[in-house]
Design a protein around this motif. Sequence first.
Motif, PDB file in Angstrom:
ATOM      1  N   PHE A  91      -8.834  -5.140  -8.920  1.00  0.00           N
ATOM      2  CA  PHE A  91      -8.302  -6.323  -8.261  1.00  0.00           C
ATOM      3  C   PHE A  91      -6.784  -6.207  -8.165  1.00  0.00           C
ATOM      4  O   PHE A  91      -6.094  -6.064  -9.171  1.00  0.00           O
ATOM      5  N   ALA A  92      -6.266  -6.265  -6.933  1.00  0.00           N
ATOM      6  CA  ALA A  92      -4.816  -6.166  -6.716  1.00  0.00           C
ATOM      7  C   ALA A  92      -4.253  -4.912  -7.371  1.00  0.00           C
ATOM      8  O   ALA A  92      -3.244  -4.950  -8.080  1.00  0.00           O
ATOM      9  N   THR A  93      -4.884  -3.791  -7.091  1.00  0.00           N
ATOM     10  CA  THR A  93      -4.553  -2.525  -7.752  1.00  0.00           C
ATOM     11  C   THR A  93      -3.089  -2.132  -7.611  1.00  0.00           C
ATOM     12  O   THR A  93      -2.507  -1.542  -8.535  1.00  0.00           O
ATOM     13  N   SER A  94      -2.469  -2.481  -6.494  1.00  0.00           N
ATOM     14  CA  SER A  94      -1.093  -2.035  -6.262  1.00  0.00           C
ATOM     15  C   SER A  94      -0.043  -3.085  -6.609  1.00  0.00           C
ATOM     16  O   SER A  94       1.158  -2.833  -6.441  1.00  0.00           O
ATOM     17  N   LEU A  95      -0.457  -4.255  -7.116  1.00  0.00           N
ATOM     18  CA  LEU A  95       0.524  -5.266  -7.507  1.00  0.00           C
ATOM     19  C   LEU A  95       1.045  -4.989  -8.915  1.00  0.00           C
ATOM     20  O   LEU A  95       0.344  -4.435  -9.755  1.00  0.00           O
ATOM     21  N   SER A 124       0.394 -12.834   6.401  1.00  0.00           N
ATOM     22  CA  SER A 124       0.809 -11.722   5.542  1.00  0.00           C
ATOM     23  C   SER A 124      -0.307 -11.359   4.570  1.00  0.00           C
ATOM     24  O   SER A 124      -0.484 -10.183   4.223  1.00  0.00           O
ATOM     25  N   CYS A 125      -1.075 -12.360   4.139  1.00  0.00           N
ATOM     26  CA  CYS A 125      -2.234 -12.083   3.277  1.00  0.00           C
ATOM     27  C   CYS A 125      -3.270 -11.275   4.037  1.00  0.00           C
ATOM     28  O   CYS A 125      -3.856 -10.313   3.512  1.00  0.00           O
ATOM     29  N   LEU A 126      -3.521 -11.657   5.277  1.00  0.00           N
ATOM     30  CA  LEU A 126      -4.510 -10.945   6.092  1.00  0.00           C
ATOM     31  C   LEU A 126      -4.095  -9.505   6.335  1.00  0.00           C
ATOM     32  O   LEU A 126      -4.943  -8.608   6.399  1.00  0.00           O
ATOM     33  N   THR A 127      -2.790  -9.254   6.463  1.00  0.00           N
ATOM     34  CA  THR A 127      -2.328  -7.876   6.617  1.00  0.00           C
ATOM     35  C   THR A 127      -2.705  -7.043   5.403  1.00  0.00           C
ATOM     36  O   THR A 127      -3.148  -5.894   5.522  1.00  0.00           O
ATOM     37  N   GLN A 128      -2.548  -7.621   4.215  1.00  0.00           N
ATOM     38  CA  GLN A 128      -2.922  -6.909   2.990  1.00  0.00           C
ATOM     39  C   GLN A 128      -4.421  -6.609   2.973  1.00  0.00           C
ATOM     40  O   GLN A 128      -4.853  -5.507   2.614  1.00  0.00           O
ATOM     41  N   SER A 171      -0.392   3.008  -6.895  1.00  0.00           N
ATOM     42  CA  SER A 171       0.101   3.277  -5.542  1.00  0.00           C
ATOM     43  C   SER A 171      -0.786   2.613  -4.492  1.00  0.00           C
ATOM     44  O   SER A 171      -1.921   2.202  -4.763  1.00  0.00           O
ATOM     45  N   GLU A 172      -0.266   2.516  -3.277  1.00  0.00           N
ATOM     46  CA  GLU A 172      -1.045   1.966  -2.180  1.00  0.00           C
ATOM     47  C   GLU A 172      -2.231   2.873  -1.848  1.00  0.00           C
ATOM     48  O   GLU A 172      -3.289   2.397  -1.421  1.00  0.00           O
ATOM     49  N   THR A 173      -2.077   4.154  -2.064  1.00  0.00           N
ATOM     50  CA  THR A 173      -3.199   5.075  -1.857  1.00  0.00           C
ATOM     51  C   THR A 173      -4.292   4.817  -2.883  1.00  0.00           C
ATOM     52  O   THR A 173      -5.487   4.819  -2.551  1.00  0.00           O
TER      53      THR A 173
END
Length: 387
Positions: A57-61, A240-244, A70-72
């Motif tokens: 959950f929210a791995t990159s936060l 911006s949430c939808l972009t994530q 990382s985002e990857t």
Amino acid sequence: MLDYVELEAELDDEERSYRDSAREFVDEHVRPEIAAHYEAGTFPEEIIPEMGERGFFATSLAGYGLPDASETAYGLVMQELEACDSGLRSMASVQGALAMYPIHAFGSEEQKDEWLPPMGTGQAIGGFALTEPDHGSDPSRMETRAERDGDEYVLDGEKRWCTNSPIADVLVVWARDTSSEGEPVRGFLVETDRDGLDIDSIDGKLSLRASSSGEFTMDGVRIPEGNVLPDVEGMKGPLSCLTQARYGIAWGAVGAARDCFEEARAYATDREQFGKPIGGFQLQQDKLAEMATRITTSQLLAHRLAELKERGEMRPQHVSMAKRNNVEMARDQARVAREMLGGNGITDEYSPIRHMANMETVYTYEGTHDIHTLILGQDLTGIAAFE
């Protein structure tokens, strides 16, 4: 697993660890029962704490006990979850990108301290409420209202297609603040035990069945002023949430398509007709070659998107292209894989028909295919077709 141009050879140790953890989790804890959950129309809620423990959950936060990977790594987790089922990735997407992200990006320190640690571990579940019965692709016309009353806000309205809402502890509700000039859209944290909040599950779905989907009404729901997300106003917040979330979908669709390919390849090399495996016939090889090519090009797009996101250079239009392309690809390749399995392909013993049905939902939600087409068209021409 299909990785034809060896993109995953470039992964660092942490990214490889997240990929392997998600793949192992799916294979051991979810895949054996997912067809039964799909048939029953249920989500396996018992797996949520383990998903949190593994950092899905929210791995990159960063901060608040969150993984800060990382985002990857985040993309790889979404890929492996959706290789099992879109409902699994949807749950994680909504929890991380649509509920935790706005609290992390726009919330007060009190809100972050209260919600992010338990949501990160799966001890608390979040939902995202933007779509309404009459407002989907044009959410800016939402009718849900929040009226200030002393040190509280009173919310009234209806929301629909809210993944996780039947099992959620808190909902990020987007509504018009009628107490402010211009009635700007703002985010409100609404605990699901509030009086006046009535949540119902959406039943009868023929797609994304292994997902907890809901709708709800708010009739005079009171929340304290401290439940308002303080650092954002307007449609920038929900968009911006939808972009994530769409970023995760672009990765997840690759996972679904890859799973379809692996099922089709295994079947083609095992199933014999006319004296040899059907994979030895030119028509079947043509299908496998085309599937592998389409999936590989989508993998390349997902990995490039991660590079841009890591550098802070990713634009919403980039995500629109990736979501649009990769989901359409997965939708098409699931159908081809089902076709290669013949009559056996319509049974729940094999995954392609389940992925094929799920992709109809993913093709539509988080911005329909057509809306993303128009977003790209505006970006390329400078002319908005939907205004």
